[in-house]
Design an enzyme around this catalytic site. Structure first.
Site, short mmCIF file in Angstrom:
data_model
loop_
_atom_site.label_atom_id
_atom_site.label_comp_id
_atom_site.label_asym_id
_atom_site.label_seq_id
_atom_site.Cartn_x
_atom_site.Cartn_y
_atom_site.Cartn_z
N HIS A 1 0.80 -1.23 0.00
CA HIS A 1 0.00 0.00 0.00
C HIS A 1 0.84 1.28 0.00
CE1 HIS A 1 -3.47 -2.43 0.14
NE2 HIS A 1 -3.67 -2.49 1.44
N HIS B 1 -9.52 2.49 0.63
CA HIS B 1 -9.51 1.32 1.50
C HIS B 1 -10.58 1.41 2.59
CE1 HIS B 1 -7.73 -2.01 3.82
NE2 HIS B 1 -6.93 -2.23 2.78
N GLU C 1 -11.31 -3.05 -2.80
CA GLU C 1 -10.19 -2.25 -3.27
C GLU C 1 -10.08 -2.39 -4.79
OE1 GLU C 1 -6.73 -3.27 -0.71
OE2 GLU C 1 -8.28 -4.31 0.47
#
Length: 345
Positions: free
Chosen positions: A101, A175, A309
């Site tokens: 991420h 997210h 996502e």
């Protein structure tokens, strides 16, 4: 339609977008974080349907990425190493030996330049950031714009736009953890989900994608006609066990139904429809969500939310059979995801 602004901790700006049906979305300029989405149930009771911290200051240590904009690359990059045009770039190591991420100081940990806007049909906020060459280990200076728009059709639209001065890797997502019950103390195992996907990418024990496409037929990953999330959470199927008894997998959309997802909570009657131009989605059922976090509405629990996502897969860096996350210099990156809320008939 209206938009309100509020200064919170650390001088962060909180924008609350509200439409004529009283649906509201609250967004921080810090991390581009969605802190609340309030939508009605079948009895017209408004409840927040995403997980968010009770205290805004807790977002500084947002290890679960609650509500955050994720970049430069959403997902895991094996061994925190990126090779582009024969050059290898060492990325931030922030999960075991891997990169996830965007790294420890990814897009979820910075203050975005923000501009609210309002039209007759919508309200929103535009977030901008210039990521310098080498930030997080990535090549290229990347100019990123993310636009959150709330319409009177109870749509939250997220538009992702970017350009880079060098070839780089980029796939952006949000997210947010959804819990359509409006109660973070209620697990999402009884949420009914439909995803137009014939195949997932297999994961190894470190949750790194192997590049092997698995046919979902006759598995708990077949959501084409819809199923409860409990089917995978309670399953002994090896891929569910690897993901700590749940889902944390990339679903590649079928071309004829690209980006179509539906989520339903029968008790509240709330339904979420997701449409996107991304080629797939990681569905994560909060199998490893830290428990006992102070959230709005109560402490966090395992399986307290489900993330969708929408993104391309970083596994494409190793496997050419997947849609690429590489972005050529001066070529626009343009993606959109739309979350639409309504009540079941």
């Amino acid at each position: 339609m209206k938009i309100t602004t509020q200064k919170v901790v650390n001088g962060w700006q909180l924008y609350t977008l509200t439409n004529e049906h009283k649906m509201s979305v609250s967004i921080l300029d810090y991390g581009g974080i969605i802190t609340e989405i309030n939508v009605p149930d079948r009895h017209n009771n408004l409840k927040n349907v995403v997980l968010g911290f009770k205290n805004y200051a807790d977002y500084e240590h947002n290890l679960n990425f609650l509500g955050a904009l994720v970049g430069r690359v959403a997902g895991r990059i094996q061994d925190a190493r990126l090779t582009i045009q024969g050059l290898t770039y060492e990325l931030d190591v922030n999960e075991g030996t891997h990169h996830i991420h965007g790294g420890s100081n990814g897009f979820h940990q910075l203050i975005w330049a923000s501009t609210p806007f309002q039209t007759e049909e919508a309200v929103g906020v535009i977030l901008r950031h210039t990521s310098p060459d080498g930030e997080g280990g990535y090549p290229g200076t990347v100019d990123v714009t993310v636009t959150y728009t709330l319409t009177n059709n109870n749509e939250l639209q997220i538009d992702y736009d970017a350009t880079s001065d060098k070839k780089t890797a980029l796939t952006l997502t949000n997210h947010s953890y959804f819990n359509l019950s409006g109660n973070p103390a209620t697990a999402i195992d009884q949420h009914h989900v439909t995803v137009n996907s014939d195949a997932i990418i297999e994961l190894d024990k470190d949750l790194i994608a192997t590049g092997k496409m698995l046919d979902v037929t006759n598995t708990p990953f077949d959501f084409r006609k819809g199923r409860l999330l409990a089917d995978g959470i309670q399953s002994t199927f090896p891929q569910n066990i690897i993901a700590s008894h749940g889902y944390d997998h990339y679903f590649l959309f079928n071309d004829e139904h690209r980006g179509s997802i539906q989520v339903r909570d029968d008790i509240s009657g709330r339904v979420l429809s997701i449409n996107t131009t991304h080629p797939g989605v990681v569905m994560y059922t909060a199998n490893c969500l830290d428990e006992g976090l102070e959230l709005t509405g109560g402490p966090s629990i395992k399986y307290g939310g489900v993330c969708f996502e929408t993104q391309a897969s970083p596994a494409s860096l190793q496997y050419e059979n997947l849609p690429t996350i590489l972005l050529d210099a001066h070529v626009p990156y343009e993606k959109q995801t739309v979350f639409t809320f309504f009540v079941a008939e």
